[in-house]
Enzyme design. Sequence first.
Site, PDB file in Angstrom:
ATOM      1  N   GLU A 160       9.057  -9.118  50.667  1.00 51.52           N
ATOM      2  CA  GLU A 160       9.882  -9.340  51.857  1.00 51.52           C
ATOM      3  C   GLU A 160      10.126 -10.844  52.007  1.00 51.52           C
ATOM      4  O   GLU A 160       9.798 -11.614  51.122  1.00 51.52           O
ATOM      5  CB  GLU A 160       9.174  -8.732  53.080  1.00 51.52           C
ATOM      6  CG  GLU A 160       8.933  -7.229  52.900  1.00 51.52           C
ATOM      7  CD  GLU A 160       8.143  -6.585  54.032  1.00 51.52           C
ATOM      8  OE1 GLU A 160       8.238  -7.068  55.173  1.00 51.52           O
ATOM      9  OE2 GLU A 160       7.441  -5.597  53.769  1.00 51.52           O
ATOM     10  N   ARG A 183       8.241  -0.777  37.894  1.00 56.33           N
ATOM     11  CA  ARG A 183       9.089   0.406  38.095  1.00 56.33           C
ATOM     12  C   ARG A 183      10.498   0.238  37.522  1.00 56.33           C
ATOM     13  O   ARG A 183      11.259   1.194  37.486  1.00 56.33           O
ATOM     14  CB  ARG A 183       9.187   0.723  39.597  1.00 56.33           C
ATOM     15  CG  ARG A 183       7.842   0.921  40.288  1.00 56.33           C
ATOM     16  CD  ARG A 183       7.256   2.286  40.037  1.00 56.33           C
ATOM     17  NE  ARG A 183       8.060   3.350  40.601  1.00 56.33           N
ATOM     18  CZ  ARG A 183       7.921   3.830  41.835  1.00 56.33           C
ATOM     19  NH1 ARG A 183       7.026   3.309  42.654  1.00 56.33           N
ATOM     20  NH2 ARG A 183       8.669   4.818  42.271  1.00 56.33           N
ATOM     21  N   ARG A 189       8.595   6.152  55.493  1.00 58.36           N
ATOM     22  CA  ARG A 189       7.780   4.943  55.328  1.00 58.36           C
ATOM     23  C   ARG A 189       6.596   5.012  56.286  1.00 58.36           C
ATOM     24  O   ARG A 189       6.700   5.573  57.370  1.00 58.36           O
ATOM     25  CB  ARG A 189       8.605   3.676  55.634  1.00 58.36           C
ATOM     26  CG  ARG A 189       9.930   3.593  54.919  1.00 58.36           C
ATOM     27  CD  ARG A 189       9.781   3.536  53.422  1.00 58.36           C
ATOM     28  NE  ARG A 189       9.032   2.375  52.965  1.00 58.36           N
ATOM     29  CZ  ARG A 189       9.574   1.190  52.701  1.00 58.36           C
ATOM     30  NH1 ARG A 189      10.861   1.004  52.859  1.00 58.36           N
ATOM     31  NH2 ARG A 189       8.818   0.191  52.277  1.00 58.36           N
TER      32      ARG A 189
END
Length: 296
Positions: free
Chosen positions: A3, A132, A285
């Site tokens: 973030e 990923r 989430r």
Amino acid sequence: MPELPEVQTTVNDLNRKIKGLTITGIWTDWPKYLKKGFEKEVTGRKIEKIWRIGKNIIFDLSGGKIMLIHQKMTGHLLIGHWQIKNNQPISTEKGLLAEKVNDYIHAIFWLSDRPSFAKATEGKMMGFSDLRKFGKILVTDKRDFDNLKGLKDIGPDPLTPKFGFNEFKRLISKKRGPIKKILMDQDVVSGIGNIYSDEILFVAKIHPLKKAEKLGDKELRAIFEAAKKILKKAIKLRGTSASDYRDTAGRAGRYTEVRLVYQREGEKCPNKCGGVIKRLKINGRSAHFCSHCQKL
Ligand SMILES: [Zn+2]
């Protein structure tokens, strides 16, 4: 996902370590990252400056080009040295860069202070570790940059000094639904995700499920102030490494150790209210919060 504080830490590192160097070549074992012609477009160009928009890392390149990297779920950029053996990058350094979390290198940018060197493998390298492989890498002309999909509608940065409370209130008031979801919406404010929305709402004493449209001025101001405070603190501590995020030296961020509620389900509330941190799901989430301190 990295973030605002993690991306800012990366940007600061990159400016210190690779600003002024020239990209001399690229290696990848995941061709999906790079559109046709990408290598040709960036090779030979000097990195003039690195900055960010929300969670996007922006490289200003010489000759009017801009490269964008979004680290997505598990991506992080590392500065080091690798050797390619059987199409596998092997870190030639011991220590952090050789650790498992930093060892999912799927793209490498060769960098040189001597642009005439083709793939100057003795120079610095920027590796993209991305377990990923959801990361995004693209290049565009400067004049097309503002219209890039995903950037066009991105909300203001909560840490720019000119971003004031009235603007924050105006943006939130356009939305409906749980405040945690709204805070994570990149079109409202940019850079806040799952970790810092939990932390901000805890400090502001607002329940994550509280509807944005039900928030009064006092509550909104508490969120606004908490956002600035928490994000600044997290940048100082070089981010959170609850998952894969590492800085460009492969080091974990220290906000992980002082985080208040994020991934602390079952632990005592840091306000010592006697409550225990709970977890619930909002739009798939996890939200972590104290039901004593954070009222619905
Ligand atoms: Zn509490």
